[in-house]
Design a protein around this motif. Sequence first.
Motif, PDB file in Angstrom:
ATOM      1  N   UNK A   1       0.812  -1.208   0.000  1.00 55.17           N
ATOM      2  CA  UNK A   1       0.000   0.000   0.000  1.00 55.17           C
ATOM      3  C   UNK A   1       0.854   1.269   0.000  1.00 55.17           C
ATOM      4  N   UNK A   2       0.563   2.153  -0.931  1.00 54.26           N
ATOM      5  CA  UNK A   2       1.320   3.394  -1.013  1.00 54.26           C
ATOM      6  C   UNK A   2       0.450   4.502  -1.581  1.00 54.26           C
ATOM      7  N   UNK A   3       0.252   5.544  -0.795  1.00 53.70           N
ATOM      8  CA  UNK A   3      -0.555   6.668  -1.272  1.00 53.70           C
ATOM      9  C   UNK A   3       0.178   7.447  -2.360  1.00 53.70           C
ATOM     10  N   UNK A   4       1.526   7.478  -2.290  1.00 53.65           N
ATOM     11  CA  UNK A   4       2.273   8.179  -3.343  1.00 53.65           C
ATOM     12  C   UNK A   4       2.024   7.511  -4.687  1.00 53.65           C
ATOM     13  N   UNK A   5       2.008   6.173  -4.687  1.00 53.45           N
ATOM     14  CA  UNK A   5       1.799   5.492  -5.967  1.00 53.45           C
ATOM     15  C   UNK A   5       0.398   5.784  -6.499  1.00 53.45           C
ATOM     16  N   UNK A   6      -0.558   5.999  -5.601  1.00 45.95           N
ATOM     17  CA  UNK A   6      -1.903   6.399  -6.032  1.00 45.95           C
ATOM     18  C   UNK A   6      -1.858   7.796  -6.649  1.00 45.95           C
ATOM     19  N   UNK A   7      -1.080   8.646  -6.007  1.00 47.79           N
ATOM     20  CA  UNK A   7      -0.927  10.026  -6.470  1.00 47.79           C
ATOM     21  C   UNK A   7      -0.341  10.047  -7.893  1.00 47.79           C
ATOM     22  N   UNK A   8       0.548   9.086  -8.182  1.00 46.01           N
ATOM     23  CA  UNK A   8       1.221   9.049  -9.480  1.00 46.01           C
ATOM     24  C   UNK A   8       0.448   8.231 -10.516  1.00 46.01           C
ATOM     25  N   UNK A   9      -0.605   7.546 -10.084  1.00 45.57           N
ATOM     26  CA  UNK A   9      -1.374   6.638 -10.966  1.00 45.57           C
ATOM     27  C   UNK A   9      -0.447   5.644 -11.650  1.00 45.57           C
ATOM     28  N   UNK A  10       0.396   5.002 -10.860  1.00 48.56           N
ATOM     29  CA  UNK A  10       1.448   4.174 -11.439  1.00 48.56           C
ATOM     30  C   UNK A  10       0.907   2.851 -11.985  1.00 48.56           C
ATOM     31  N   UNK A  11      -0.164   2.337 -11.379  1.00 42.09           N
ATOM     32  CA  UNK A  11      -0.723   1.073 -11.877  1.00 42.09           C
ATOM     33  C   UNK A  11      -1.146   1.199 -13.337  1.00 42.09           C
ATOM     34  N   UNK A  12      -1.750   2.327 -13.600  1.00 40.67           N
ATOM     35  CA  UNK A  12      -2.222   2.614 -14.940  1.00 40.67           C
ATOM     36  C   UNK A  12      -1.055   2.592 -15.923  1.00 40.67           C
ATOM     37  N   UNK A  13       0.046   3.263 -15.533  1.00 42.10           N
ATOM     38  CA  UNK A  13       1.227   3.330 -16.397  1.00 42.10           C
ATOM     39  C   UNK A  13       1.830   1.944 -16.611  1.00 42.10           C
ATOM     40  N   UNK A  14       1.869   1.134 -15.551  1.00 37.10           N
ATOM     41  CA  UNK A  14       2.409  -0.224 -15.670  1.00 37.10           C
ATOM     42  C   UNK A  14       1.558  -1.052 -16.629  1.00 37.10           C
ATOM     43  N   UNK A  15       0.261  -0.941 -16.454  1.00 36.25           N
ATOM     44  CA  UNK A  15      -0.639  -1.717 -17.309  1.00 36.25           C
ATOM     45  C   UNK A  15      -0.487  -1.322 -18.774  1.00 36.25           C
ATOM     46  N   UNK A  16      -0.273  -0.050 -19.021  1.00 32.69           N
ATOM     47  CA  UNK A  16      -0.077   0.399 -20.408  1.00 32.69           C
ATOM     48  C   UNK A  16       1.170  -0.207 -21.024  1.00 32.69           C
ATOM     49  N   UNK A  17       2.147  -0.509 -20.172  1.00 35.02           N
ATOM     50  CA  UNK A  17       3.381  -1.148 -20.662  1.00 35.02           C
ATOM     51  C   UNK A  17       3.227  -2.655 -20.764  1.00 35.02           C
ATOM     52  N   UNK A  18       2.035  -3.141 -20.433  1.00 34.94           N
ATOM     53  CA  UNK A  18       1.798  -4.582 -20.481  1.00 34.94           C
ATOM     54  C   UNK A  18       2.331  -5.313 -19.268  1.00 34.94           C
ATOM     55  N   UNK A  19       2.586  -4.560 -18.184  1.00 39.09           N
ATOM     56  CA  UNK A  19       3.065  -5.190 -16.948  1.00 39.09           C
ATOM     57  C   UNK A  19       1.900  -5.303 -15.974  1.00 39.09           C
ATOM     58  N   UNK A  20       1.746  -6.486 -15.400  1.00 35.11           N
ATOM     59  CA  UNK A  20       0.670  -6.675 -14.438  1.00 35.11           C
ATOM     60  C   UNK A  20       1.065  -6.027 -13.109  1.00 35.11           C
ATOM     61  N   UNK A  21       0.199  -5.190 -12.570  1.00 35.67           N
ATOM     62  CA  UNK A  21       0.454  -4.586 -11.264  1.00 35.67           C
ATOM     63  C   UNK A  21      -0.573  -5.131 -10.292  1.00 35.67           C
ATOM     64  N   UNK A  22      -0.110  -5.745  -9.208  1.00 29.97           N
ATOM     65  CA  UNK A  22      -1.052  -6.345  -8.263  1.00 29.97           C
ATOM     66  C   UNK A  22      -0.915  -5.689  -6.902  1.00 29.97           C
TER      67      UNK A  22
END
Lengths: 504, 243
Positions: A114-135
Motif C-alpha cells: 500500500x502506497x498513497x504516493x503510488x496512487x498520487x502518481x497513478x502508477x498502476x495505470x502506467x504499468x498496465x499500459x506497458x503490459x506489466x501486471x500490477x497487483x
Amino acid sequence: MNHGQTQPATVKERSHIALNNEFLRKAVKFTTERLRNGKKKASEEHGNWEEWRERGKQIRLHTIAHLDYYLNQFVENARANGVHVHFAADGKEAVELSMKIAASKQAKSVVKSKSMVSEELHINHALEEMGIEAVETDLGEYIIQLAGETPSHIIIPAIHKNRYQIAELLSKEAGETLPADTSILAGFVRRKLREKFLEAEIGMTGCNFAIAETGSMVLFENEGNARMVSTVPKTQITLMGMERIIPTFADLEVMATLLPRSATGQKLTVYMSAITGPKRTVDGDGPEEMHIIIVDNGRSLQLGDPEFQELLNCIRCGACLNACPVYRHIGGHAYGGTYSGPIGAVLTPALQSNVAEWDDIANASSLCGACYEACPVKIPLHDMLVYLRNRKVEKGYGQTAEKIGMKGFAAIMSNSKRMRSVVKLGQIGQKLVVRQGLIKTKIGPLKGWNSVRYLPSLPNESFRERWDSLVQEVKNENSPMSEDIRTRMEQALKQRENGGRSHG
Amino acid sequence: MKVSLFITCLSDAIYPRVGEAMVRLLARYGVQVEFPKQQTCCGQPAFNSGYWDEARESARTLLAAFDDSDFVISPSGSCTGMIQHYYPKLFEKDPVMLEKSKRLQAKTYEFTQFLVQVLGVTDVGAVFPHKVTYHPSCHGSRLLGIKDEPMTLMQNVKGMELIPLPFAEDCCGFGGTFAVKMSEISAAMVSEKAQHVLETEAEVLVGLDMGCMMNISGNLMYQGKPVRVMHLAELLYEGVKLA
C-alpha cells in the motif's frame, strides 16, 4: 471513483451522489466510528497524549525546517548501503523512472504494498499500459483494484464497501460464489496473492518514514504483505514522498507511538520493517537490487510558505478523516482527489498549486476543528482551509454573487446604524413570510437551509433596541459586588498587565 | 471596572433574550454590564469565506467599541474564538490595529469562561427541574478549550437531570456560510445531531452558541419535535428565578 470515468466537477455534485448512497454512508460511519473509538482508547491508555503530540509536532517541524540537510544525509547513507536513489520532480518523472527500471528487468509482474504516493502518481495505470501486471497486495487496495476504483480513505482504501459488496467482487475473481464471511474472503485473497508474490520480478512499496542517520526506509503494516513485497521479488522500488524523512531511530520511537494509535487504535502495528539497503551475502532474503525514488510532485511548493509548510508534517495516519463529521457523511471519493478528508481538502489543491480548484474542496468543511484535535502532529487544517479560501479570493477567483454579498456584508457591518436599519427592515419585511413565528419558505437563499429546518423570525425588538429599557430595569436588581469577586476581577486585570493570560 | 457585552450580530437580531439573561444574571453579582452600541459583528462570515478586507471592516467596529473596556464578554464561543485566534492574523500587516487586536484578545471572554474563571462562580443557585442535554459547540470547546466551565455550572443546578448527548463533540453542521453553501452536507449533519438529541429524550437542549442552537432547533421544529432550545445563560437565569 472508477478509473477512466469522468467524475462530476464539483464537490457539491460528488457529495450529492455519496449522500444518496446508503450503503456507503453506513459503511463509512461504521468503520470511522470504530477507528476513532480505538484511537481514543489507545491514546488515553498510553497517557500524556498531548505531550506525545507536541513531541511529534516538534520532530516534524524541525525536520521540515532542515529538510535539505536531512535529505542529503539520508541519500548519502542510503547510497552507501547500496541503494540506487533517484529524484523525481513530478509524477511524470517518477513514473518514467519506475518504468525504466521495470523495462531493464524485463518485468512482467509487479507486486505492490500500500502506497498513497503510488496512487498520487497513478502508477498502476502506467504499468498496465506497458503490459506489466500490477497487483495490489494490501487487502483493501486489492479490493478496490478489482472494483476499478481509487482509495476512499488513506489507510482503509475500501472503507466505503461492506462485506457483501466485497464478497461479490471476490466471487467474480474466484469464479465461484464466496460467502460474505471475512475469514473465508481473506483466505481466498491470501492464496491468490501467494502466487503473485512468487511470480513478480519487482516489489513496489511506499515509505512511512525514511531515517536520515542510517539511510533506512521504514514500513508500517498489518497484513505482512509489505514484508513479502520487500523480500520475495529480486528488485525493490520504493516510492517515497520527499517529506517522509525523520532524523534518527530515536525519533521513530515517537512516530511509532503516534502513528498506529492515531490510525487504528493499535498500540503497535503488526509488522514494522526497517530496511537498510539490498540483501547482503549474510542475509537469508531481501531484494538483490533496491531503488528509492524520492518524489517532489508539488511538495516543495509548501516549503517556505508560512501558511502551508506544516502540511509536510503529515504522517498519513487518517485520524482527521475518522474525526471529520463531513467525511463521515460523504466518504472519500466526494473529495475528488487521491487524498480525501480534511487533509485531502488542503493537500490536493496545495500539491497542484491550482487556485481555481481551491475554493471548491475547501468549502466542504464546517471548520469545526475536529481534524486538528485528532491530528497526532497538530497540523492546523481548519486554519489552512480558511487560508485556501482567502487565497482564492485574493487571486480574483471568487464567485460574483458571493463577492457582491460580501461587499454588502461589509457595508452593513462597518456601521452599527446601518446594521440597525437592516435589522429593522427585516423585522418589517419578514411579515410577508412569517407563519406562527417561523419562516418556512424555500425560496431564494433559504432553499438550502429550509429544506430540513425552519428559520426563527426576528423578534420585534433587537437587543440594541431593548438596551435602554433593560438597563433601567436591571438598575433596581443590581446587588452589591462581593469583596471576593472584586478581588478576582482586579487580579485578572493585573495578571493581564503582566502578560499572564494565554489563549487556547 | 468596565465590563462590556459583545452581543454578537445573531443574538442581537434574533436572540436578544440571551443577552438579557446574561446582563440580569451578572447583575446579581454586582457586575454592571454596559453595551457599546457601535459594535456590529466579529466578521467571521466574511473571514471564513476568504473575504478578509470585508471581515476587517466589520472587525474594526469591535476594536473601536471595546477600546476602553476592561472585560468584554460574549454569549458565543465561536465569535469569541474569532477574536482570540484570528484578529491578530487579520491585522498582521497593520501595527496599530494589531496592537488593538491583541488588547481585545486578552480581555475577551466567552460567558462561562468569565463566570467561572474570572468571577469564580460555579453555582449560581439555580433550580431547573427538567431533563437537559448539552451540545458542546466546536469553536468554544476546541478553539477556546471551554469544557469544564459549562459542565460545572450545569452540575450545580438543582433538580436538573443532565443526560449525555451521544456523539456530543460532532459538529452540528452549522458552520455559518457552510450551512448555505454546502446545504446538503449540512442537512445530513444537522439531521443526525437532532436524532441524537431526540434519543436522549431530553426536554431541553442547551448550548453556548446560538448559531448552532438555531441550526439544531430549526431542524427539531421542522420535524415537529417539542424540544426547547436555550443558551446556558438563559437556563441559569430562569433557574435562579425558580429557586
